[in-house]
Design an enzyme around this catalytic site. Sequence first.
Site, mmCIF file in Angstrom:
data_model
loop_
_atom_site.group_PDB
_atom_site.id
_atom_site.type_symbol
_atom_site.label_atom_id
_atom_site.label_comp_id
_atom_site.label_asym_id
_atom_site.label_seq_id
_atom_site.Cartn_x
_atom_site.Cartn_y
_atom_site.Cartn_z
ATOM 1 C CB SER A 151 -0.954 -0.046 1.197
ATOM 2 O OG SER A 151 -1.946 0.941 1.098
ATOM 3 C CD GLU A 245 -5.797 -3.779 -4.046
ATOM 4 O OE1 GLU A 245 -5.306 -2.704 -3.660
ATOM 5 O OE2 GLU A 245 -5.166 -4.822 -4.150
ATOM 6 C CG HIS A 275 -5.663 -2.042 -0.029
ATOM 7 N ND1 HIS A 275 -4.955 -1.660 -1.141
ATOM 8 C CD2 HIS A 275 -5.080 -1.398 1.021
ATOM 9 C CE1 HIS A 275 -3.990 -0.834 -0.798
ATOM 10 N NE2 HIS A 275 -4.047 -0.650 0.514
#
Length: 303
Positions: A151, A245, A275
């Site tokens: 991320s 996502e 995610h």
Amino acid sequence: MPSWQASVLNTILSYVARPSISRGKAKVPLAQVRKKLLDLDKRWLPWPDKLVSATIPLQHSSLLHYVLLNQQTRLGNLFYIRGGGFCFKTPHAHARLIADISQRCQLDAYIPDYRLAPEHPFPAPFDDVLEAYKRLIALKGAENVILMGDSAGGNLALSLLLELKRLALPLPTACILLSPALDLALTGDTELILAADDPFFTIEALLRLRGAYLAGADPMSAKVSPLQGDLADLPPILVIAGTRELLLQDSERLVAQVKASGGEITGCFYPNMSHVFPLFNLLPEALEVRSKISHFVLSHLIR
């Protein structure tokens, strides 16, 4: 089809994780969300067995060193940059993933505990990560270093690669990115972003975290949007994302751009997954991904 465990997780995330940052006018302050996440992380996720942690002080932050006591052979070092929207951290959740990857790949692990926004916006986290990497190679050398991030940590990992190349510093042997956030300028297809049925993020949450990190910085800078940088001459990359996502395009565009630059990259996109799903130990898909990461890493280490 995703596993039943993944379907249950997606439902839980849509009711628990997604609303915590996106609450219209009644937004919870990010510092309060951070504290809540830290409390939940510590309460519900036990620290991995036989994983010990030491702290190496840096100028403004620290570099954590994780060692598995039961691991006899060590082939190299993992430099793992944790995600959390640049504003949060979940040490126990990430320690469980890092311990598993370390065990499978026979690596010690080093984790930059970088400063967090909004108290410390860009360039503070980027500077901390760069300093931490320099300290690692000063301590252990540059051979057989594996870079990994998820991320926002994936953003910092790719930005780090570009900066190391610019500074002519040693690059890691290989890089793994999980659901990386690579385009804070939001130059992708807006219709696809808005149409994404993401159980984790809303566009409002994404913009809020982006704003907290940028704090007025240029979103087109390669240091915050590495898709805007020169992606040639990078080490081999494995990128993994789920198709539900908001950030899926970032990974897809990375694969296309690296291939166009003549680089080596593999993209693995899992249908209907959320995610950073490899964080969740109970998902069959997460275990499959970890096996794939192990194969990728071991195939690139110098023996």
